[in-house]
Design a protein around this motif. Structure first.
Motif, PDB file in Angstrom:
ATOM      1  N   THR A   1       0.822  -1.208   0.000  1.00 15.16           N
ATOM      2  CA  THR A   1       0.000   0.000   0.000  1.00 15.16           C
ATOM      3  C   THR A   1       0.853   1.255   0.000  1.00 15.16           C
ATOM      4  N   ASN A   2       2.157   1.094   0.288  1.00 15.38           N
ATOM      5  CA  ASN A   2       3.074   2.231   0.239  1.00 15.38           C
ATOM      6  C   ASN A   2       4.415   1.735  -0.304  1.00 15.38           C
ATOM      7  N   ASN A   3       5.405   2.589  -0.278  1.00 10.35           N
ATOM      8  CA  ASN A   3       6.713   2.261  -0.844  1.00 10.35           C
ATOM      9  C   ASN A   3       7.557   1.357   0.045  1.00 10.35           C
ATOM     10  N   LYS A   4       7.189   1.227   1.328  1.00  8.28           N
ATOM     11  CA  LYS A   4       8.016   0.474   2.273  1.00  8.28           C
ATOM     12  C   LYS A   4       7.659  -1.009   2.291  1.00  8.28           C
ATOM     13  N   LEU A   5       8.670  -1.814   2.639  1.00 14.39           N
ATOM     14  CA  LEU A   5       8.467  -3.244   2.849  1.00 14.39           C
ATOM     15  C   LEU A   5       8.578  -3.466   4.355  1.00 14.39           C
ATOM     16  N   SER A   6       7.448  -3.773   4.981  1.00 14.94           N
ATOM     17  CA  SER A   6       7.388  -3.882   6.433  1.00 14.94           C
ATOM     18  C   SER A   6       7.668  -5.302   6.902  1.00 14.94           C
ATOM     19  N   ILE A   7       8.639  -5.418   7.802  1.00 16.19           N
ATOM     20  CA  ILE A   7       8.969  -6.683   8.453  1.00 16.19           C
ATOM     21  C   ILE A   7       8.446  -6.564   9.880  1.00 16.19           C
ATOM     22  N   CYS A   8       7.492  -7.405  10.217  1.00 21.97           N
ATOM     23  CA  CYS A   8       6.845  -7.319  11.522  1.00 21.97           C
ATOM     24  C   CYS A   8       7.316  -8.440  12.442  1.00 21.97           C
TER      25      CYS A   8
ATOM     26  N   PRO B   1      12.410   0.719   0.879  1.00 21.46           N
ATOM     27  CA  PRO B   1      13.082   0.749   2.183  1.00 21.46           C
ATOM     28  C   PRO B   1      12.451  -0.281   3.128  1.00 21.46           C
ATOM     29  N   LEU B   2      13.288  -0.945   3.915  1.00 22.74           N
ATOM     30  CA  LEU B   2      12.778  -1.893   4.896  1.00 22.74           C
ATOM     31  C   LEU B   2      12.368  -1.147   6.154  1.00 22.74           C
ATOM     32  N   GLN B   3      11.244  -1.543   6.704  1.00 22.15           N
ATOM     33  CA  GLN B   3      10.723  -0.934   7.919  1.00 22.15           C
ATOM     34  C   GLN B   3      10.435  -2.066   8.906  1.00 22.15           C
ATOM     35  N   ILE B   4      10.950  -1.958  10.120  1.00 24.27           N
ATOM     36  CA  ILE B   4      10.703  -2.969  11.147  1.00 24.27           C
ATOM     37  C   ILE B   4       9.549  -2.479  12.013  1.00 24.27           C
ATOM     38  N   VAL B   5       8.515  -3.307  12.136  1.00 25.31           N
ATOM     39  CA  VAL B   5       7.333  -2.960  12.917  1.00 25.31           C
ATOM     40  C   VAL B   5       7.280  -3.880  14.128  1.00 25.31           C
ATOM     41  N   GLN B   6       7.236  -3.268  15.321  1.00 26.27           N
ATOM     42  CA  GLN B   6       7.150  -4.026  16.565  1.00 26.27           C
ATOM     43  C   GLN B   6       5.679  -4.199  16.927  1.00 26.27           C
TER      44      GLN B   6
ATOM     45  N   ALA C   1       4.466  -7.136   5.245  1.00 29.69           N
ATOM     46  CA  ALA C   1       4.824  -7.926   4.061  1.00 29.69           C
ATOM     47  C   ALA C   1       5.517  -9.205   4.513  1.00 29.69           C
ATOM     48  N   VAL C   2       6.213  -9.097   5.657  1.00 28.68           N
ATOM     49  CA  VAL C   2       6.925 -10.226   6.259  1.00 28.68           C
ATOM     50  C   VAL C   2       6.535 -10.257   7.731  1.00 28.68           C
ATOM     51  N   LEU C   3       6.258 -11.453   8.232  1.00 26.35           N
ATOM     52  CA  LEU C   3       5.924 -11.618   9.642  1.00 26.35           C
ATOM     53  C   LEU C   3       6.851 -12.674  10.229  1.00 26.35           C
ATOM     54  N   VAL C   4       7.702 -12.257  11.179  1.00 26.21           N
ATOM     55  CA  VAL C   4       8.658 -13.150  11.828  1.00 26.21           C
ATOM     56  C   VAL C   4       8.044 -13.609  13.143  1.00 26.21           C
ATOM     57  N   ILE C   5       7.956 -14.931  13.309  1.00 30.57           N
ATOM     58  CA  ILE C   5       7.299 -15.507  14.473  1.00 30.57           C
ATOM     59  C   ILE C   5       8.299 -16.354  15.246  1.00 30.57           C
TER      60      ILE C   5
END
Length: 168
Positions: free
Chosen positions: A45-52, A75-80, A91-95
């Motif tokens: 939905t935006n330019n960033k690739l969010s890694i959660c 740009p990579l964005q880390i979401v807590q 876009a990516v979910l680390v579990i």
């Protein structure tokens, strides 16, 4: 470590010369998983690739080092995330292993979205994780569930698939 060396193009001697912790190795793998994954055009939905990742993730500090990087000009964005998280921007979910029990409900929440789910620990099974990574006999390995990837409309490079311990 050998897989990381192959993904980064490092020689085994260069890899042994560096002292890298398990979290940094796993984050290097995550970065390469992203590099060798294609998302559908409507996934962002935006330019960033969010890694959660959950705020209590053992990999969070190492993941934060990726915020200075970009993949395919995103740009990579880390979401807590908190427990009652909104996964819509991921876009990516680390579990982590500790959050594995939540994976089936998380998969239901993101079922219609193109989210690369990466499980830290064990192997992929029927819980819906797309990639699972772990350390076995001192080696970093990963498994890929191509059916879950297909359901999420994600495409992996053949290079990544060849390096996986198990592809199902």
């Amino acid at each position: 470590m050998v897989i990381c060396a192959a993904l980064f193009g490092l020689s085994a001697s260069a890899l042994h010369a560096q002292t890298v912790g398990e979290a940094q190795l796993k984050v290097a793998l995550i970065y390469n998983f992203i590099m060798f994954t294609e998302w559908p055009a409507d996934a962002f939905t935006n330019n960033k690739l969010s890694i959660c990742a959950m705020k209590n993730s053992a990999l969070l500090d190492a993941l934060l080092t990726l915020e200075v990087r970009a993949i395919r000009s995103r740009p990579l964005q880390i979401v807590q995330l908190t427990e009652a998280a909104d996964y819509s921007g991921c876009a990516v979910l680390v579990i982590d292993r500790i959050d594995r029990l939540q994976l089936p409900s998380i998969r239901k929440t993101i079922a219609s979205r193109s989210v690369l789910t990466i499980l830290d620990g064990d192997d992929v099974d029927n819980d819906g994780a797309i990639i699972a990574m772990s350390v076995v006999n001192g080696r970093m390995v990963f498994d890929i569930n191509t059916q879950s990837a297909q359901n999420a409309r994600l495409i992996f490079s053949s290079k990544l698939l060849r390096l996986a311990r198990k592809v199902q």
